[in-house]
Scaffold this motif. Structure first.
Motif, PDB file in Angstrom:
ATOM      1  N   SER A 230       0.835  -1.209   0.000  1.00  0.00           N
ATOM      2  CA  SER A 230       0.000   0.000   0.000  1.00  0.00           C
ATOM      3  C   SER A 230       0.866   1.255   0.000  1.00  0.00           C
ATOM      4  CB  SER A 230      -0.919   0.007   1.229  1.00  0.00           C
ATOM      5  OG  SER A 230      -1.766  -1.122   1.242  1.00  0.00           O
TER       6      SER A 230
ATOM      7  N   LEU B 198      -6.664   0.603  -0.465  1.00  0.00           N
ATOM      8  CA  LEU B 198      -7.904   0.148  -1.104  1.00  0.00           C
ATOM      9  C   LEU B 198      -7.595  -0.567  -2.417  1.00  0.00           C
ATOM     10  CD1 LEU B 198     -10.979   0.016  -1.423  1.00  0.00           C
ATOM     11  CD2 LEU B 198     -10.881   2.299  -2.457  1.00  0.00           C
TER      12      LEU B 198
ATOM     13  N   SER C 255      -5.661  -4.008  -1.501  1.00  0.00           N
ATOM     14  CA  SER C 255      -6.478  -5.038  -0.859  1.00  0.00           C
ATOM     15  C   SER C 255      -7.593  -5.541  -1.769  1.00  0.00           C
ATOM     16  CB  SER C 255      -7.070  -4.511   0.454  1.00  0.00           C
ATOM     17  OG  SER C 255      -7.881  -3.376   0.227  1.00  0.00           O
ATOM     18  N   TYR C 256      -8.265  -4.617  -2.481  1.00  0.00           N
ATOM     19  CA  TYR C 256      -9.376  -5.052  -3.319  1.00  0.00           C
ATOM     20  C   TYR C 256      -8.879  -5.792  -4.563  1.00  0.00           C
ATOM     21  CZ  TYR C 256     -14.036  -5.173  -5.305  1.00  0.00           C
ATOM     22  OH  TYR C 256     -15.239  -5.611  -5.812  1.00  0.00           O
ATOM     23  N   SER C 257      -7.763  -5.356  -5.121  1.00  0.00           N
ATOM     24  CA  SER C 257      -7.187  -6.053  -6.275  1.00  0.00           C
ATOM     25  C   SER C 257      -6.826  -7.490  -5.912  1.00  0.00           C
ATOM     26  CB  SER C 257      -5.941  -5.319  -6.784  1.00  0.00           C
ATOM     27  OG  SER C 257      -6.264  -4.066  -7.324  1.00  0.00           O
TER      28      SER C 257
ATOM     29  N   GLU D 160      -8.016  -9.248  -3.454  1.00  0.00           N
ATOM     30  CA  GLU D 160      -9.257  -9.973  -3.146  1.00  0.00           C
ATOM     31  C   GLU D 160      -9.921 -10.483  -4.416  1.00  0.00           C
ATOM     32  OE1 GLU D 160     -13.753  -8.888  -1.547  1.00  0.00           O
ATOM     33  OE2 GLU D 160     -12.054  -7.748  -0.744  1.00  0.00           O
ATOM     34  N   VAL D 161      -9.937  -9.652  -5.440  1.00  0.00           N
ATOM     35  CA  VAL D 161     -10.603 -10.010  -6.698  1.00  0.00           C
ATOM     36  C   VAL D 161      -9.737 -10.937  -7.552  1.00  0.00           C
ATOM     37  CG1 VAL D 161     -11.485  -9.065  -8.863  1.00  0.00           C
ATOM     38  CG2 VAL D 161     -12.000  -7.922  -6.721  1.00  0.00           C
TER      39      VAL D 161
ATOM     40  N   ASP E  78     -14.277   5.639  -3.873  1.00  0.00           N
ATOM     41  CA  ASP E  78     -14.032   4.231  -3.520  1.00  0.00           C
ATOM     42  C   ASP E  78     -14.838   3.291  -4.417  1.00  0.00           C
ATOM     43  OD1 ASP E  78     -12.421   5.230  -1.564  1.00  0.00           O
ATOM     44  OD2 ASP E  78     -13.456   4.291   0.116  1.00  0.00           O
ATOM     45  N   GLU E  79     -16.083   3.665  -4.679  1.00  0.00           N
ATOM     46  CA  GLU E  79     -16.919   2.851  -5.566  1.00  0.00           C
ATOM     47  C   GLU E  79     -16.312   2.815  -6.967  1.00  0.00           C
ATOM     48  OE1 GLU E  79     -21.470   2.598  -7.408  1.00  0.00           O
ATOM     49  OE2 GLU E  79     -20.803   4.418  -6.389  1.00  0.00           O
TER      50      GLU E  79
ATOM     51  N   LYS F 132     -13.283   0.451  -6.984  1.00  0.00           N
ATOM     52  CA  LYS F 132     -13.676  -0.961  -6.930  1.00  0.00           C
ATOM     53  C   LYS F 132     -14.307  -1.429  -8.242  1.00  0.00           C
ATOM     54  CE  LYS F 132     -14.350  -1.429  -1.928  1.00  0.00           C
ATOM     55  NZ  LYS F 132     -15.320  -1.761  -0.850  1.00  0.00           N
ATOM     56  N   GLN F 133     -15.147  -0.584  -8.833  1.00  0.00           N
ATOM     57  CA  GLN F 133     -15.786  -0.951 -10.094  1.00  0.00           C
ATOM     58  C   GLN F 133     -14.761  -1.065 -11.220  1.00  0.00           C
ATOM     59  OE1 GLN F 133     -19.214  -1.613 -11.034  1.00  0.00           O
ATOM     60  NE2 GLN F 133     -19.203  -2.031  -8.845  1.00  0.00           N
TER      61      GLN F 133
ATOM     62  N   ASP G  44     -13.091  -4.373 -10.670  1.00  0.00           N
ATOM     63  CA  ASP G  44     -14.042  -5.414 -11.098  1.00  0.00           C
ATOM     64  C   ASP G  44     -14.067  -5.526 -12.621  1.00  0.00           C
ATOM     65  OD1 ASP G  44     -14.869  -6.194  -8.569  1.00  0.00           O
ATOM     66  OD2 ASP G  44     -16.542  -4.778  -8.494  1.00  0.00           O
TER      67      ASP G  44
END
Length: 204
Positions: A79, A96, A99-101, A103-104, A155-156, A159-160, A163
């Motif tokens: 990070s 963000l 962690s989200y990358s 996770e996906v 943040d949305e 994340k989108q 995704d």
């Protein structure tokens, strides 16, 4: 005194007071003593269980942060590495993205490199980021700045975007700038520019 222990003691005192206040009318001293003892013991045990579960979750979180997640780096280190390249509106969004990358199932450095190329956020973020919360040039509705998609929060939007990388690229084996180039952008130099950002991120 440790915060968790302090919380446990305070909670126990409150439970004792509430137990006395809510005591049903009963002339029997034995019943009175039994009622108080039983209720305090039960509620104290429940409180201790809650605190114990809190400590377990906190320990898991600490262990997660210490685990190696990407090329010899922990999540905190990764990070921090990403944050060195993220400025303007997207400053400090490294955790963000990382962690989200992960996770996906997307390479967090590649995701960051594309964001930087598409937005200019290594220096000053574009209008698309500042007004539309769109970090990857994603198109769709509700519209913003033409055919680009507007997101309610940054943040949305992040994340989108991640995704979108997974669903429309990684899921089809397009997991590198070279493989993505033809589908992602008309420019034939898109992949080389993204690779330059990847190198820059890793060298900082």
């Amino acid at each position: 005194m440790k915060p968790v222990l302090k919380r446990l003691i305070i909670t126990a005192i409150i439970i004792a007071i509430v137990s006395i206040i809510t005591l049903p009318t009963n002339d029997s001293h034995d019943d009175y003593e039994s009622y108080i003892t039983q209720n305090i013991a039960t509620n104290f045990a429940n409180t201790y269980t809650d605190v114990d579960e809190f400590n377990v979750e906190k320990e898991k979180e600490e262990q997660r942060k210490k685990a190696i997640v990407y090329e010899g780096m922990t999540l905190s280190e990764l990070s921090a590495q990403l944050n060195k390249s993220l400025n303007s509106t997207i400053s400090n969004k490294g955790e963000l993205i990382a962690s989200y990358s992960l996770e996906v199932g997307v390479d967090p450095v590649l995701a960051t490199a594309i964001i930087l190329h598409e937005t200019g956020c290594e220096w000053e973020c574009s209008y698309l980021v500042k007004k539309c919360n769109n970090v990857g040039g994603v198109k769709g509705s509700p519209g913003c700045n033409g055919s680009y998609k507007r997101y309610s929060t940054l943040d949305e939007g992040i994340k989108q975007f991640i995704d979108n990388l997974y669903n429309n690229y990684y899921a089809y084996g397009l997991d590198s700038p070279e493989k993505m180039n033809k589908k992602y952008a008309q420019s034939t130099t898109w992949s080389s520019k993204v690779n330059s950002y990847i190198s820059s991120i890793k060298e900082k």
